[in-house]
Motif scaffolding. Structure first.
Motif, mmCIF file in Angstrom:
data_model
loop_
_atom_site.group_PDB
_atom_site.id
_atom_site.type_symbol
_atom_site.label_atom_id
_atom_site.label_comp_id
_atom_site.label_asym_id
_atom_site.label_seq_id
_atom_site.Cartn_x
_atom_site.Cartn_y
_atom_site.Cartn_z
ATOM 1 N N THR A 31 0.804 -1.225 0.000
ATOM 2 C CA THR A 31 0.000 0.000 0.000
ATOM 3 C C THR A 31 0.840 1.279 0.000
ATOM 4 O O THR A 31 0.279 2.367 -0.099
ATOM 5 C CB THR A 31 -0.902 0.066 1.247
ATOM 6 N N SER A 72 4.760 1.751 4.214
ATOM 7 C CA SER A 72 6.188 1.820 4.528
ATOM 8 C C SER A 72 6.857 2.652 3.447
ATOM 9 O O SER A 72 6.741 2.336 2.272
ATOM 10 C CB SER A 72 6.807 0.419 4.541
ATOM 11 N N PRO A 119 0.417 4.821 9.688
ATOM 12 C CA PRO A 119 -0.612 3.901 10.215
ATOM 13 C C PRO A 119 -1.899 3.917 9.400
ATOM 14 O O PRO A 119 -2.540 2.869 9.228
ATOM 15 C CB PRO A 119 -0.855 4.413 11.639
ATOM 16 N N GLU A 120 -2.267 5.078 8.845
ATOM 17 C CA GLU A 120 -3.537 5.167 8.110
ATOM 18 C C GLU A 120 -3.474 4.475 6.754
ATOM 19 O O GLU A 120 -4.494 4.332 6.074
ATOM 20 C CB GLU A 120 -3.950 6.629 7.879
ATOM 21 N N LYS A 121 -2.270 4.082 6.332
ATOM 22 C CA LYS A 121 -2.155 3.362 5.058
ATOM 23 C C LYS A 121 -1.871 1.880 5.303
ATOM 24 O O LYS A 121 -1.978 1.061 4.384
ATOM 25 C CB LYS A 121 -1.015 3.945 4.220
ATOM 26 N N CYS A 122 -1.452 1.552 6.527
ATOM 27 C CA CYS A 122 -1.022 0.178 6.826
ATOM 28 C C CYS A 122 -2.240 -0.710 7.020
ATOM 29 O O CYS A 122 -3.162 -0.365 7.754
ATOM 30 C CB CYS A 122 -0.166 0.177 8.081
ATOM 31 N N ILE A 123 -2.230 -1.891 6.336
ATOM 32 C CA ILE A 123 -3.361 -2.814 6.480
ATOM 33 C C ILE A 123 -3.032 -3.926 7.473
ATOM 34 O O ILE A 123 -3.862 -4.785 7.727
ATOM 35 C CB ILE A 123 -3.767 -3.417 5.120
ATOM 36 N N GLY A 124 -1.811 -3.929 7.990
ATOM 37 C CA GLY A 124 -1.420 -4.953 8.973
ATOM 38 C C GLY A 124 -1.254 -6.326 8.365
ATOM 39 O O GLY A 124 -1.556 -7.330 8.996
ATOM 40 N N CYS A 125 -0.733 -6.387 7.116
ATOM 41 C CA CYS A 125 -0.581 -7.681 6.450
ATOM 42 C C CYS A 125 0.689 -8.409 6.885
ATOM 43 O O CYS A 125 0.839 -9.591 6.611
ATOM 44 C CB CYS A 125 -0.577 -7.518 4.930
ATOM 45 N N TYR A 139 -1.604 -1.690 13.254
ATOM 46 C CA TYR A 139 -0.618 -1.335 12.231
ATOM 47 C C TYR A 139 0.772 -1.793 12.658
ATOM 48 O O TYR A 139 0.985 -2.189 13.803
ATOM 49 C CB TYR A 139 -0.634 0.170 11.960
#
Lengths: 177, 313
Positions: free
Chosen positions: A71, A74, A86-92, A111
């Motif tokens: 996304t 990073s 954090p607002e772009k991180c999907i936690g994959c 995140y």
């Protein structure tokens, strides 16, 4: 501008002040750490040698975490510091898999979190909190492009190494040996 | 004796003492995605070869199941995400260097495509099926005109879906066990093998069964070659990869890998399929379940073994 850190393994006593300072400064959730102490004892008894290192994200020039992030959460920020939005991180967790230093973890809020070289302090002209609190003054921080920065000066006079150079990440945390 | 003792103060959840960032969800997705890729590939390929009526299970019957597999797989992927409300961020950009990004986009196209193909062949499962609304019937007629285009897309996207899961893992050079380009072709072969096994189960046509038994045998042969090739490659590589390969060659996951993946997942079903070709009756369900189990175990073990392998301590 290229921010980097040099850590003197001959001066570090492994007191973990840097770890606690970081946890306090950055509101790191309990049970997690963005920097940590590693103690390596190597040799054949009685000729043993111990190296103590304060480790953290290496803010690599060729960061696999930035490359694999689907996304763009990073990313490289000013001075080459690798940050997570954090607002772009999907936690994959792809970036966690990609880091040979295992410097990232999933924040309880979902995140991915990691060392930021305390960019919020650096922007104000201060040192990262770990560097600032070190009681043995074993850490040097600064801009590698500036020959007069603390880190450039110490790297000119001392022998150093980086961790897992074979991983090809071009890390920016140097260990003075 | 030279010794090295390493003490680390780091104890981050999911990272220490051994990395466990990905659990069962990823293995389940890798398996279902591979299976779906295999089914779509065969459906598209045999449709284009004009064998739709010769191989009905492959072209018409099995692909109806694909949307179910894909939706379940996507659900597993979604469960794995830790920052779920932001999942849509996957679709605000395309990052060519990130296999996960193009995987997400492939799924975005292939999932609706598989649903349309399934809808066009729903009567294979429910002969009396009738769409409730006229506009769906109109859509059915519309898409029926483009079956050839759809079949081409299924073949191409099927291969991408099948191979990207392996490339996704092999792109992580921090995990020496995954860091081999063999993984892409291996996962593709395994997905195709799982697909052909399921077609075998659904087929009632003697000729189709023989063809897919042969295809599966060839794929199992390719898989065995790729596994041996991969392990030999590790032996000839850096210390990090030699250590990584020991997980399957004497280390923690040796027994499950060789028993479930190689013997039960490949050698036994291959032997049973050879018997079948020689007209020795074997209940088809046995080799099929073994192949599917082997295909899942391959992903599960590689997913876990990769997380056990590392450069530092």
């Amino acid at each position: 501008m290229r921010y980097a850190m040099a850590i003197d393994t001959k001066k570090c006593v492994g007191c973990s002040d840097c770890v606690v300072a970081c946890q306090t400064e950055n509101d790191v959730p309990i049970g997690y750490c963005r920097d940590w102490i590693v103690e390596v004892t190597d040799g054949t008894y009685p000729q043993l040698e111990t190296e103590i290192r304060s480790e953290r994200c290496n803010q690599c020039d060729n960061s696999p975490c930035v490359r694999c992030c689907p996304t763009g959460a990073s990313h490289y920020s000013e001075g080459g510091i690798v940050l997570v939005t954090p607002e772009k991180c999907i936690g994959c967790a792809a970036c966690i898999q990609s880091c040979p230093y295992d410097a990232r973890y999933t924040h309880p809020k979902g995140y991915v979190d990691k060392c930021t070289f305390c960019i919020h302090r650096v922007k104000k002209g201060m040192e990262p909190s770990c560097v600032a609190v070190c009681p043995t003054k074993c850490m040097y921080f600064g801009d590698l492009d500036d020959p007069n920065s603390a880190v450039s000066k110490v790297l000119k006079t001392r022998k150093y190494k980086v961790l897992a150079p074979e991983a090809g990440t071009k890390p920016n945390v140097y260990y003075l040996i | 004796m030279r010794e090295e003792i390493i003490i680390s103060g780091r104890m981050n959840l999911g990272v220490d003492p051994v990395l466990h960032a990905w659990g069962w969800e990823i293995s389940v997705y890798l398996f279902l995605g591979g299976l779906a890729a295999g089914l779509l590939f065969f459906a598209g390929a045999y449709y284009l070869l004009g064998k739709g009526d010769n191989y009905p299970a492959a072209v018409k019957k099995a692909p109806v199941l694909v949307p179910i597999f894909l939706v379940l797989g996507l659900a597993a992927l979604f469960l794995d995400l830790h920052h779920k409300p932001y999942f849509w961020r996957l679709y605000t950009n395309i990052k060519f260097q990130s296999p996960m990004s193009w995987g997400a986009w492939t799924l975005m196209i292939i999932t609706p495509l598989s649903m349309v193909w399934a809808a066009l062949h729903i009567r294979e499962w429910f002969p009396k099926w009738d769409w409730k609304f006229q506009w769906i019937r109109d859509l059915e007629d519309f898409f029926s005109e483009y079956k050839k285009h759809m079949a081409w897309a299924m073949v191409l996207l099927g291969v991408i879906l099948g191979i990207y899961t392996g490339i996704l893992l092999s792109a992580f050079n921090a995990r020496p066990l995954w860091n081999t380009s063999i993984l892409g072709p291996l996962f593709l072969a395994s997905g195709l093998s799982a697909g052909s096994a399921l077609i075998l189960l659904l087929s009632k046509n003697e000729r189709e069964r023989i063809i897919f038994t042969r295809i599966d045998l060839i794929l199992i042969g390719i898989e065995l070659f790729l596994i041996i090739h991969m392990l030999m490659g590790f032996q000839a590589s850096t210390q990090a990869q030699i250590d990584a390969s020991h997980i399957f060659l004497g280390g923690d996951l040796t027994a499950p890998f060789w028993i479930f993946v190689v013997v039960l997942g490949m050698l036994v079903p291959a032997a049973l399929e050879v018997m079948e070709l020689r007209h020795i009756k074997v209940p088809v369900i046995i080799p099929v379940i073994l192949v599917l189990l082997g295909s899942f175990m391959l992903r599960w073990l590689i997913c876990n073994a990769g997380q056990l392998s590392r450069y530092l301590y």
